[in-house]
Design an enzyme around this catalytic site. Sequence first.
Site, mmCIF file in Angstrom:
data_model
loop_
_atom_site.group_PDB
_atom_site.id
_atom_site.type_symbol
_atom_site.label_atom_id
_atom_site.label_comp_id
_atom_site.label_asym_id
_atom_site.label_seq_id
_atom_site.Cartn_x
_atom_site.Cartn_y
_atom_site.Cartn_z
ATOM 1 N N PRO A 2 31.958 23.882 10.020
ATOM 2 C CA PRO A 2 32.451 23.676 11.374
ATOM 3 C C PRO A 2 32.126 22.309 11.935
ATOM 4 C CG PRO A 2 30.621 25.239 11.360
ATOM 5 C CD PRO A 2 30.954 24.950 9.944
ATOM 6 N N GLU A 3 33.141 21.620 12.399
ATOM 7 C CA GLU A 3 32.972 20.378 13.135
ATOM 8 C C GLU A 3 33.397 20.674 14.577
ATOM 9 O OE1 GLU A 3 34.530 16.955 11.048
ATOM 10 O OE2 GLU A 3 34.278 17.934 9.117
ATOM 11 N N HIS A 93 23.383 38.491 4.318
ATOM 12 C CA HIS A 93 23.564 37.176 4.933
ATOM 13 C C HIS A 93 23.608 37.198 6.456
ATOM 14 C CE1 HIS A 93 25.400 36.614 0.802
ATOM 15 N NE2 HIS A 93 24.393 35.765 0.809
ATOM 16 N N ARG A 112 24.079 30.155 3.614
ATOM 17 C CA ARG A 112 23.115 29.173 3.110
ATOM 18 C C ARG A 112 21.943 28.917 4.032
ATOM 19 N NH1 ARG A 112 27.002 24.607 1.006
ATOM 20 N NH2 ARG A 112 25.072 23.570 0.512
#
Length: 277
Positions: A2-3, A93, A112
Amino acid sequence: MPELPEVETVLKTLEHMIGYDVIKDVVIKYDKLIAEPSVAMFKERIIGQHFRRYKRLGKYLMFELDQDVLVVHLRMEGKFYIQDKDAPFDEKHTHAIFYLEQNKVLLYHDTRKFGRMYLYDKSYSSHIYPALKNVGYDAFDPHLNASYLYNVTRNKKVSLKRFLLDQHYIAGIGNIYANEICFRLGFHPGLKVCRLTKKDFEALLVATRTILAGAIKAGGTTIRSYTSSLGVDGKFQLQLKVHGRENEPCVVCSRPIVKEMMEGRGTYYCKECQKKK
DNA sequence: CAGTTCGCCTGGGGGC
DNA sequence: TGCCCCCAGGCGAACT
């Protein structure tokens, strides 16, 4: 990854789905997710507070609560989901569970584990929050202008691309949009940023805002088909002109787009259209 | 001080 | 098939 556009889309969607709900309880399953304060203090403070305002600075989500502000950075793969508290979810997760009203839960999912959350007293001004100390003007901040960028780059030896990625000056651009902006400008990503003129920076701001706004619009249309998941996926990349298009023809000159490692990042550009000046 | 490298993480893909 | 290694990438810490 995501930006700014994806973060904006996530923010607006959460605002729509959570509104002014109260946080009735919270479970943190991966302690390092909470960068500050301690997990115990985080839980003690956040329980009982309502969501009040939804804000964003660069890639940072900022949820203003009654007393505090919850700051979240999704980094590479952080995603939020809203669903019924009894619905199944990815246990492996999912690192945080916020229990809301009407049996809703807000889940934080991050394969991650790079994402981080921070909780600060909102009576302090946001520029003193440690998490935001290196974050400059948001790309859409009207105070951000060509003169400022020109002045701060006069003796900078870094490349244009690295400058675009530096959140200290323009906040919100990541690797994907940095590649796209360089292409739109017709500049080689490795061009030293000190060689840009004030006019170049005017074009840079126009290109940056056009590309980011276009992506927000694309995200906004994509998000309508979402049900409970708020994750970001490849749909945003449909309109990309160079990023991820190695060996595909340049949309302008038809020569193949090349991919090179520059400063440790995958860099896509057109050798014909993008020169070092 | 400015600029560069490293470490954090994990899943996926390539090589053998 | 299976295993190992590398890569992806934002950002701060550590280093030069």
